[in-house]
Design an enzyme around this catalytic site. Structure first.
Site, mmCIF file in Angstrom:
data_model
loop_
_atom_site.group_PDB
_atom_site.id
_atom_site.type_symbol
_atom_site.label_atom_id
_atom_site.label_comp_id
_atom_site.label_asym_id
_atom_site.label_seq_id
_atom_site.Cartn_x
_atom_site.Cartn_y
_atom_site.Cartn_z
ATOM 1 N N LYS A 91 -67.385 -30.372 23.629
ATOM 2 C CA LYS A 91 -67.993 -30.641 22.326
ATOM 3 C C LYS A 91 -67.558 -29.575 21.316
ATOM 4 O O LYS A 91 -67.529 -28.385 21.624
ATOM 5 C CB LYS A 91 -69.513 -30.661 22.464
ATOM 6 C CG LYS A 91 -70.246 -31.039 21.183
ATOM 7 C CD LYS A 91 -71.746 -31.165 21.437
ATOM 8 C CE LYS A 91 -72.485 -31.479 20.137
ATOM 9 N NZ LYS A 91 -73.937 -31.648 20.348
ATOM 10 N N SER A 166 -75.706 -35.096 17.716
ATOM 11 C CA SER A 166 -74.418 -34.541 17.345
ATOM 12 C C SER A 166 -73.349 -34.680 18.433
ATOM 13 O O SER A 166 -72.173 -34.390 18.186
ATOM 14 C CB SER A 166 -74.577 -33.062 16.973
ATOM 15 O OG SER A 166 -75.070 -32.310 18.068
ATOM 16 N N SER A 190 -79.664 -34.387 20.288
ATOM 17 C CA SER A 190 -78.208 -34.575 20.241
ATOM 18 C C SER A 190 -77.558 -34.919 21.573
ATOM 19 O O SER A 190 -76.414 -35.374 21.603
ATOM 20 C CB SER A 190 -77.534 -33.324 19.670
ATOM 21 O OG SER A 190 -77.853 -33.175 18.306
#
Length: 481
Positions: A91, A166, A190
């Site tokens: 990520k 996210s 997220s």
């Protein structure tokens, strides 16, 4: 219920890419597959699919990746690490040595870190091959993955819809078989929300199980966590085994007790689930979501779990305001260094400016007061877990929306007063420091995916994973797209 087909014009995934991460790791270990074969299959899949959805960014040069794969094939022994040979994209909120880490911000568009985040270092040390990054919203703010560095990531099922965030890039990459397993992070949903919106699993661990950092501040910011995402529960346990455990530079982290993957070998024996629903009407929720979740809860009877509606006696508006205050005190203060620089301030998206400007208005008594409310909620949770094994809530209050909409301004006829108010349902696990997993619950009549949170007692991570694994056996469709 049948899983709708993705509306993207993607080819069928190869047999290798459809294998689970656990199966792939075992096949590599047993030398039934070479690392080069596995990595090549996933790189081919990325070439075919990623241009349609923009989930993976900062992809390394193929030749460099394959040289690393060949070196792994030459060097491997019977004692290879748990993730040995698996291609993984990290990520883009986590630092990766020698690989661009943008945080989704033009401020860091060309930033190349000189050190890994702790969990990234652990992933490398097990022999995984880091191939690139997964796309994120700017600084992880909001549950819609778009930024001015790489653009938006599109939902795995429908190119018109958001992927969530996210960890949106990670969820879409998983759903479309571009990576076998993925990491994510979660402050306000997220790891959970994008998993729900792409029909995969996302696990928010207990606070402290996965060490965060390195960072400038290691004692105060205790709401965001890193964790695993997967196309099944066992794959998440495989990655969590690598991520978890005490790190001396993360003083509030702690040692894990045994292997999560091995723990799944013993099936859950049932239990009691408290269904919070919409908290008696407190949470505005788009029509159709509660119905899908309640149908999913009915499946739990097949694996000996009983469900009972529960409306905890708590001031949930005060709890939300405590979340907002503590988030501003954490995220807003962290972003202030950019706000204070005139050259950088104009590069921040409005939500980041909002967090900083509100953080600057906070007083110490307000922050302490929010923490007192959080403590009261923690005690309420402990009392609930005296009676129940799990708490269940919808993972999201809305279905995935148009990717061009930054955030919903209204839900269920109620105006949203901030960019994250529509994600309020995710704050309950965060504020309790509890483990929480998103499990898929199906699709509405437009083919939009949804998920449900299973929340467990603090440090009861294995029990939550085991319950999710039991539920997984009842599903009539596979995860992913």
């Amino acid at each position: 219920m049948m899983r709708p087909r993705t509306k993207h014009a993607v080819p069928a995934a190869s047999d290798i890419c459809r294998l689970s991460a656990v199966e792939l790791a075992d096949a590599i270990r047993r030398k039934k597959l070479s690392v080069r074969e596995v990595v090549t299959a996933f790189l081919d899949r990325i070439d075919a699919v990623n241009p349609l959805v923009n989930a993976i960014v900062s992809l390394r040069d193929r030749a460099d990746i394959l040289r690393e794969a060949d070196a792994a094939d030459i060097s491997r022994t019977d004692g290879t690490g748990a993730l040995f040979g698996l291609p993984i994209a990290i990520k883009d909120l986590a630092s990766t040595t020698g690989l661009r880490t943008s945080f989704g911000s033009p401020i860091f568009a060309d930033f190349v870190p000189r050190e890994d985040d702790f969990f990234v270092e652990r992933i490398r040390d097990t022999g995984a091959i880091i191939i690139g990054k997964t796309n994120v919203p700017e600084f992880g703010l909001g549950s819609n993955t778009y930024n001015n560095v790489f653009g938006p990531t599109l939902n795995a099922f429908d190119p018109a819809l958001t992927a969530g965030g996210s960890s949106g890039g990670a969820a879409v990459a998983l759903a479309l078989d571009m990576v076998p397993v993925a990491d994510g992070s979660d402050f306000g949903g997220s790891l959970r929300n994008p998993a729900a919106w792409n029909n995969v699993y996302g696990f928010r661990p207990s606070q402290g199980l996965v060490p965060s950092g390195p960072d400038f501040e290691v004692f105060h910011a205790q709401m965001g966590v890193e964790g695993p995402m997967g196309r099944n529960v066992a794959d998440m346990a495989l990655l969590l085994d690598v991520q978890a455990g005490y790190h001396p530079q993360a003083p509030l982290s702690y040692e894990k007790q045994g292997s999560f993957l091995e723990g799944l070998a013993t099936a859950a024996t049932g239990g009691r689930i408290a269904w919070l629903g919409d908290l008696g009407g407190h949470l505005p929720i788009e029509p159709g979501i509660l119905d899908l979740c309640e149908a999913a809860l009915a499946r739990f009877t097949d694996v000996s779990f009983l469900t009972e509606p529960l409306r905890p006696d708590f001031d949930f508006e005060a709890l939300w305001q405590a979340f907002v205050t503590l988030r501003q005190a954490s995220s807003g203060c962290a972003l202030k260094v950019h706000y204070d620089d005139p050259a950088r301030r104009g590069l921040l998206k409005p939500e980041a400016v909002w967090e900083v400007e509100n953080a600057m208005r906070l007083t110490a008594p307000q922050i302490r007061g929010a923490s007192v409310v959080r403590t009261s909620w923690y005690r309420t949770l402990l009392s609930i877990f005296d009676r129940f094994d799990l708490i269940a809530l919808p993972t999201a209050q809305v279905f995935p929306f148009d990717v061009g909409t930054h955030w919903p301004r209204e839900v269920g006829g109620r105006a949203m007063d901030s960019y994250h108010r529509w994600m309020q349902v995710s704050a309950f696990a965060t504020l309790g420091g509890c483990p929480a997993v998103n499990v898929p619950v199906g699709f509405d009549d437009r083919g939009r995916p949804m998920g449900m949170q299973l929340v467990g007692r603090p440090r009861g991570d294995l029990a939550v994973l085991k319950a999710a694994a039991a539920y997984e056996t009842t599903l009539p469709w596979p995860a992913g797209a």
